[in-house]
Design an enzyme around this catalytic site. Structure first.
Site, PDB file in Angstrom:
ATOM      1  N   ARG A 141      33.249  44.964  40.344  1.00 36.27           N
ATOM      2  CA  ARG A 141      34.124  45.379  38.913  1.00 36.27           C
ATOM      3  C   ARG A 141      33.269  45.398  37.715  1.00 36.27           C
ATOM      4  O   ARG A 141      33.602  46.259  37.156  1.00 36.27           O
ATOM      5  CB  ARG A 141      35.258  44.265  38.967  1.00 36.27           C
ATOM      6  CG  ARG A 141      36.359  44.337  40.031  1.00 36.27           C
ATOM      7  CD  ARG A 141      37.434  43.339  39.725  1.00 36.27           C
ATOM      8  NE  ARG A 141      37.733  42.719  40.998  1.00 36.27           N
ATOM      9  CZ  ARG A 141      38.885  42.257  41.048  1.00 36.27           C
ATOM     10  NH1 ARG A 141      39.902  42.043  40.004  1.00 36.27           N
ATOM     11  NH2 ARG A 141      39.291  41.660  42.186  1.00 36.27           N
ATOM     12  N   ARG A 174      50.337  41.280  38.036  1.00 42.58           N
ATOM     13  CA  ARG A 174      50.479  40.376  37.106  1.00 42.58           C
ATOM     14  C   ARG A 174      49.843  40.434  35.543  1.00 42.58           C
ATOM     15  O   ARG A 174      50.750  40.608  34.491  1.00 42.58           O
ATOM     16  CB  ARG A 174      50.236  38.967  37.469  1.00 42.58           C
ATOM     17  CG  ARG A 174      50.325  37.793  36.331  1.00 42.58           C
ATOM     18  CD  ARG A 174      49.654  36.619  36.776  1.00 42.58           C
ATOM     19  NE  ARG A 174      48.141  36.594  37.241  1.00 42.58           N
ATOM     20  CZ  ARG A 174      47.319  36.675  36.003  1.00 42.58           C
ATOM     21  NH1 ARG A 174      47.460  36.656  34.999  1.00 42.58           N
ATOM     22  NH2 ARG A 174      45.807  36.899  36.394  1.00 42.58           N
ATOM     23  N   ARG A 175      48.605  40.896  35.691  1.00 42.60           N
ATOM     24  CA  ARG A 175      47.987  41.200  34.321  1.00 42.60           C
ATOM     25  C   ARG A 175      48.539  42.426  33.935  1.00 42.60           C
ATOM     26  O   ARG A 175      48.774  42.540  32.590  1.00 42.60           O
ATOM     27  CB  ARG A 175      46.568  41.333  34.655  1.00 42.60           C
ATOM     28  CG  ARG A 175      45.841  40.279  34.879  1.00 42.60           C
ATOM     29  CD  ARG A 175      44.269  40.251  35.401  1.00 42.60           C
ATOM     30  NE  ARG A 175      43.840  39.068  35.766  1.00 42.60           N
ATOM     31  CZ  ARG A 175      42.900  38.889  36.751  1.00 42.60           C
ATOM     32  NH1 ARG A 175      42.574  39.923  37.410  1.00 42.60           N
ATOM     33  NH2 ARG A 175      42.415  37.770  36.988  1.00 42.60           N
ATOM     34  N   LYS A 216      43.965  30.145  43.760  1.00 43.79           N
ATOM     35  CA  LYS A 216      44.877  31.027  43.584  1.00 43.79           C
ATOM     36  C   LYS A 216      44.964  31.995  44.549  1.00 43.79           C
ATOM     37  O   LYS A 216      45.937  33.074  44.619  1.00 43.79           O
ATOM     38  CB  LYS A 216      44.759  31.795  42.090  1.00 43.79           C
ATOM     39  CG  LYS A 216      43.765  32.856  42.391  1.00 43.79           C
ATOM     40  CD  LYS A 216      43.586  33.810  40.798  1.00 43.79           C
ATOM     41  CE  LYS A 216      42.607  34.706  40.704  1.00 43.79           C
ATOM     42  NZ  LYS A 216      42.810  35.752  39.715  1.00 43.79           N
ATOM     43  N   ASP A 217      43.975  32.028  45.638  1.00 43.55           N
ATOM     44  CA  ASP A 217      44.045  32.595  46.773  1.00 43.55           C
ATOM     45  C   ASP A 217      44.574  32.256  47.958  1.00 43.55           C
ATOM     46  O   ASP A 217      44.922  32.801  48.942  1.00 43.55           O
ATOM     47  CB  ASP A 217      42.799  33.201  47.320  1.00 43.55           C
ATOM     48  CG  ASP A 217      42.007  34.155  46.083  1.00 43.55           C
ATOM     49  OD1 ASP A 217      42.713  35.009  45.323  1.00 43.55           O
ATOM     50  OD2 ASP A 217      40.911  34.243  45.982  1.00 43.55           O
ATOM     51  N   CYS A 268      50.040  36.959  45.606  1.00 41.06           N
ATOM     52  CA  CYS A 268      49.279  37.004  44.456  1.00 41.06           C
ATOM     53  C   CYS A 268      49.581  38.558  43.968  1.00 41.06           C
ATOM     54  O   CYS A 268      49.142  38.833  43.024  1.00 41.06           O
ATOM     55  CB  CYS A 268      47.724  36.772  44.568  1.00 41.06           C
ATOM     56  SG  CYS A 268      47.128  37.773  45.745  1.00 41.06           S
ATOM     57  N   ARG A 271      39.129  47.575  42.163  1.00 39.19           N
ATOM     58  CA  ARG A 271      38.993  46.690  43.082  1.00 39.19           C
ATOM     59  C   ARG A 271      37.516  46.120  43.459  1.00 39.19           C
ATOM     60  O   ARG A 271      36.551  46.651  42.653  1.00 39.19           O
ATOM     61  CB  ARG A 271      39.857  46.827  44.414  1.00 39.19           C
ATOM     62  CG  ARG A 271      41.186  46.816  44.275  1.00 39.19           C
ATOM     63  CD  ARG A 271      41.787  46.081  45.683  1.00 39.19           C
ATOM     64  NE  ARG A 271      41.019  44.901  46.087  1.00 39.19           N
ATOM     65  CZ  ARG A 271      41.006  44.409  47.135  1.00 39.19           C
ATOM     66  NH1 ARG A 271      41.256  45.129  48.079  1.00 39.19           N
ATOM     67  NH2 ARG A 271      40.553  43.254  47.411  1.00 39.19           N
TER      68      ARG A 271
HETATM   69  N1  LIG Z   1      41.625  37.728  42.844  1.00 43.96           N
HETATM   70  C1  LIG Z   1      40.214  37.371  43.223  1.00 43.96           C
HETATM   71  C2  LIG Z   1      39.737  35.993  42.680  1.00 43.96           C
HETATM   72  N2  LIG Z   1      40.065  34.785  43.195  1.00 43.96           N
HETATM   73  C3  LIG Z   1      39.529  33.971  42.537  1.00 43.96           C
HETATM   74  C4  LIG Z   1      38.984  34.643  41.181  1.00 43.96           C
HETATM   75  C5  LIG Z   1      38.385  33.693  40.299  1.00 43.96           C
HETATM   76  C6  LIG Z   1      39.099  32.895  39.505  1.00 43.96           C
HETATM   77  C7  LIG Z   1      39.478  31.659  39.837  1.00 43.96           C
HETATM   78  O1  LIG Z   1      38.957  30.940  40.638  1.00 43.96           O
HETATM   79  O2  LIG Z   1      40.656  31.385  39.881  1.00 43.96           O
HETATM   80  C8  LIG Z   1      39.130  36.042  41.342  1.00 43.96           C
HETATM   81  C9  LIG Z   1      38.747  37.009  40.548  1.00 43.96           C
HETATM   82  C10 LIG Z   1      39.537  37.479  39.451  1.00 43.96           C
HETATM   83  O3  LIG Z   1      40.878  37.159  39.557  1.00 43.96           O
HETATM   84  O4  LIG Z   1      39.074  37.645  38.489  1.00 43.96           O
END
Ligand SMILES: NCc1[nH]cc(CCC(=O)O)c1CC(=O)O
Length: 318
Positions: free
Chosen positions: A157, A133-134, A85-86, A244, A151
């Site tokens: 967190r 998104r959340r 997702k990154d 993202c 953050r």
């Molecule tokens: N944006 C940060 C990020 N990038 C990947 C993960 C872990 C979850 C994954 O591997 O998809 C997270 C933390 C989160 O969003 O809680």
């Protein structure tokens, strides 16, 4: 014996998942007679240097991968493990995604100190998330909640949950699993309430497109189901041109071929895509099925664009 140098960010999550992938690859090497050794090289990315600034303010896209990709193109490293997702939807020339390992649970989860789930949170409760998104989807579900940014890495967190007076924070379940912290999860958010980020729960293994030896090993590590579902989600995101930091979510699963009247043995993917306004007033969602992940991702995106997704995204980008 060739040593594969694996670049990694130095966050606990990045190093942990890189280590887990290396362990898996070492097993595959043994089983299939590959003569590889692995070594980790830590790389500090721009995203790591500015962790205290809200990501959407600094242009989130690719912030965590650029330096790593440059090191790979320069031959300083051979491979990198990314949270899918990154990863930006387009990779630079010369680099490819060599494998999508088996995906873990893509859902988001709620973490509270007192064990309350989403429906039990008191009126107006302060909930931490920095993800548009959340917060968009949460506001649509519980308009009374006070959503505030939180953050930092997963561990900071979790600490802020205690030190900054949040009643709950939202995180991807996948990161907690990988860290071995799944006992912190209070409740899962169903995908119907909160569609995950594109690629959430999946990893991508990036390497040079001409590294044939390594690509042979990575092909053995690839999980077809994860590859197809993630490909559909990423195409969807790519067509909507979102990083993202816009309220976009997607979730794809494989369904039985017969349910779609397709020939037996053929993969049928079901993709749900979502675009939401930052305040949660508008949530556009579409679900479609198809056999080609790229076409499916594009079809769902086009459907949402027809319904006005562009204007919503424009508003979110401002
Ligand atoms: N944006 C940060 C990020 N990038 C990947 C993960 C872990 C979850 C994954 O591997 O998809 C997270 C933390 C989160 O969003 O809680």
């Amino acid at each position: 014996m060739r040593t594969i140098v694996v670049g990694s960010r130095q966050s606990a999550l990045a190093l942990t998942q890189t280590g887990q992938v290396i362990d898996d690859l070492k097993k595959l090497c043994k089983e299939h007679g590959f003569e590889f050794d692995f070594e980790v090289k830590k790389i500090v990315t721009k995203g790591d240097r500015i962790l205290d600034v809200t990501l959407s303010k600094v242009g989130g896209k690719g912030l965590f991968v650029k330096e790593i990709e440059q090191a790979m193109l320069d031959g300083e490293i051979d491979m990198a493990v990314h949270s899918m997702k990154d990863m930006p939807s387009v990779l630079p020339d010369g680099l490819i995604n060599g494998a999508v390992p088996r995906r873990v649970d893509p859902r988001d989860c709620l973490i509270t100190l007192d064990g309350k789930n989403m429906d039990e949170l008191p009126q107006g409760a302060k909930v931490g998330t920095s993800s548009l998104r959340r917060s968009s989807q949460l506001k649509a579900y519980r308009p009374d909640l006070t959503l505030e940014p939180v953050r930092g890495n997963i561990d900071s967190r979790l600490k802020k949950l205690e030190t900054e007076g949040f009643q709950a924070i939202l995180l991807a379940a996948a990161g907690l699993y990988r860290m071995g912290w799944e006992d912190r999860i209070t409740a899962y958010l169903p995908v119907e309430t909160c569609l995950p980020a594109v690629g959430q729960g999946a990893l991508g293994i990036e390497c040079r497109g001409d590294d044939e030896e390594l690509l042979k090993l990575l092909a053995l590590y690839n999980d077809k189901e994860s590859e197809l579902t993630v490909a559909a989600e990423r195409k969807f995101l790519g067509v909507l041109n979102g990083g993202c930091q816009v309220p976009i979510g997607a979730h794809a699963v494989l369904v039985k071929a017969t349910e779609d009247h397709s020939p037996a043995g053929q993969h049928v993917i079901q993709l749900t895509g979502m675009v939401g306004s930052p305040d949660g007033d508008v949530i556009l969602k579409e679900t479609m099925t198809g056999t080609d992940p790229d076409k499916l991702g594009e079809d769902v995106a086009r459907k949402l664009i027809e319904r006005g997704a562009e204007a919503i995204l424009e508003q979110a980008r401002e």
